[in-house]
Design an enzyme around this catalytic site. Structure first.
Site, mmCIF file in Angstrom:
data_model
loop_
_atom_site.group_PDB
_atom_site.id
_atom_site.type_symbol
_atom_site.label_atom_id
_atom_site.label_comp_id
_atom_site.label_asym_id
_atom_site.label_seq_id
_atom_site.Cartn_x
_atom_site.Cartn_y
_atom_site.Cartn_z
ATOM 1 C CE1 TYR A 1 7.739 -2.119 -13.007
ATOM 2 C CE2 TYR A 1 5.740 -0.819 -13.315
ATOM 3 C CZ TYR A 1 6.656 -1.750 -13.791
ATOM 4 O OH TYR A 1 6.482 -2.290 -15.044
ATOM 5 C CG ASP B 1 22.355 -8.953 -12.797
ATOM 6 O OD1 ASP B 1 21.715 -7.922 -13.145
ATOM 7 O OD2 ASP B 1 22.376 -9.366 -11.632
ATOM 8 C CB VAL B 2 20.392 -5.644 -17.347
ATOM 9 C CG1 VAL B 2 20.015 -6.526 -18.522
ATOM 10 C CG2 VAL B 2 19.258 -5.555 -16.324
ATOM 11 C CG ASN C 1 11.228 -7.187 -22.034
ATOM 12 O OD1 ASN C 1 10.093 -6.766 -21.943
ATOM 13 N ND2 ASN C 1 11.597 -8.378 -21.540
#
Ligand SMILES: NC(=O)c1ccc[n+]([C@@H]2O[C@H](COP(=O)([O-])OP(=O)(O)OC[C@H]3O[C@@H](n4cnc5c(N)ncnc54)[C@H](OP(=O)(O)O)[C@@H]3O)[C@@H](O)[C@H]2O)c1
Length: 256
Positions: free
Chosen positions: A161, A66-67, A93
């Site tokens: 976003y 999990d980044v 990404n």
């Protein structure tokens, strides 16, 4: 045409490589000779990416991470180095889109989720990747996936976003300046609409998206994941050896 070999014997890491743009980038890097570490939270789609790479004669390793978790990201870089000996290319990404409604109606949890995956995730990955790459005589190259919704364009229903993707573009430029003298080249790609479910408007079908693109985009169609991968591979390769801190727009002319 002879096969291209820009990444022969290089180790590449791609986050969010179990689907969409990330999977295509991983396959493209492997097709040009890289051994690829593919990361994401769900194991099954990553294993499918590894299978597709191996089926085509390449080498790959799936690592769940999990980044948003620093320990996961550090373990991911360590796994790449343990298995293949170095980290030469990294593509950050992984990302999420939550929106479609006006900002005032966005649940706070959606703000935090996007900030976590899209900004903290890229920050943590950059730190772990650079810390490894700057120890290597040949350095490394990093490409972050931003979006035209960041610094290049505005769109209703995407304010949160867009803020996270603007942060990716700006982080890219700052990190590029900080680390180019360490031998680490950092750039970004900002896609417009790409042929994955993320570019579908709420309730929209693929056929409706095709018609919308034909009516509104200068090129008349959205981008294929292979067209984003081509830009990423260019920036990650020695073809771009003096390209530092750029943010390459690939958007069918949307922001032309
Ligand atoms: N599609 C477009 O039109 C478009 C346009 C501009 C920019 N982009 C950007 O391109 C990137 C890829 O998007 P896509 O269209 O290919 O969407 P996608 O298929 O949903 O891919 C996103 C990937 O990120 C992974 N991911 C999400 N959160 C994560 C986390 N916390 N830790 C690790 N992995 C995580 C997901 O896997 P798991 O769920 O298994 O973790 C998934 O494989 C994103 O950054 C997106 O913002 C897309």
């Amino acid at each position: 045409m002879t096969a291209r070999t820009r990444f022969t014997d290089k180790t590449a890491l791609v986050t969010g490589a179990g689907s969409g743009i990330g999977r295509t980038i991983a396959l493209a890097l492997a097709a040009e000779g890289a051994q690829v570490v593919v990361a994401g939270r769900r194991r099954e789609p990553l294993e499918e990416t590894v299978r597709l790479i191996e089926e085509a004669g390449g080498k790959a390793l799936a690592v769940t991470a999990d980044v948003t978790d620093a320990a996961d990201v550090q373990a991911l870089v360590a796994a790449a180095v343990d298995r293949f000996g170095s980290l030469d290319v990294a593509v950050n990404n992984a990302g999420v889109f939550r929106g479609g409604q006006p900002l005032a109606d966005l649940p706070e949890a959606d703000w935090h989720e996007q900030l976590g995956a899209n900004v903290t995730g890229v920050f943590l990955a950059l730190q772990a990747e650079v810390r490894q790459m700057r120890t290597q005589p040949s350095g490394g190259a990093i490409v972050n996936i931003a979006s035209i919704f960041g610094v290049h364009a505005r769109h209703p229903g995407a304010a949160a976003y867009s803020a996270t993707k603007a942060a990716v573009s700006v982080l890219t430029r700052g990190a590029a300046l900080d680390h180019i003298r360490d031998g680490v080249r950092i750039n970004a790609v900002s896609p417009g609409a790409v042929e994955t479910p993320m570019s579908l408007r709420p309730g929209e079908t693929e056929a409706e998206r095709t018609r919308r693109a034909a009516d509104t985009l200068p090129l008349g169609r959205i981008s294929g994941t292979d067209e984003i991968a081509a830009a990423v591979l260019y920036l990650a390769s020695d073809d771009a050896s003096s390209v530092v801190g750029t943010d390459l727009v690939v958007d069918s002319g949307a922001t032309a």
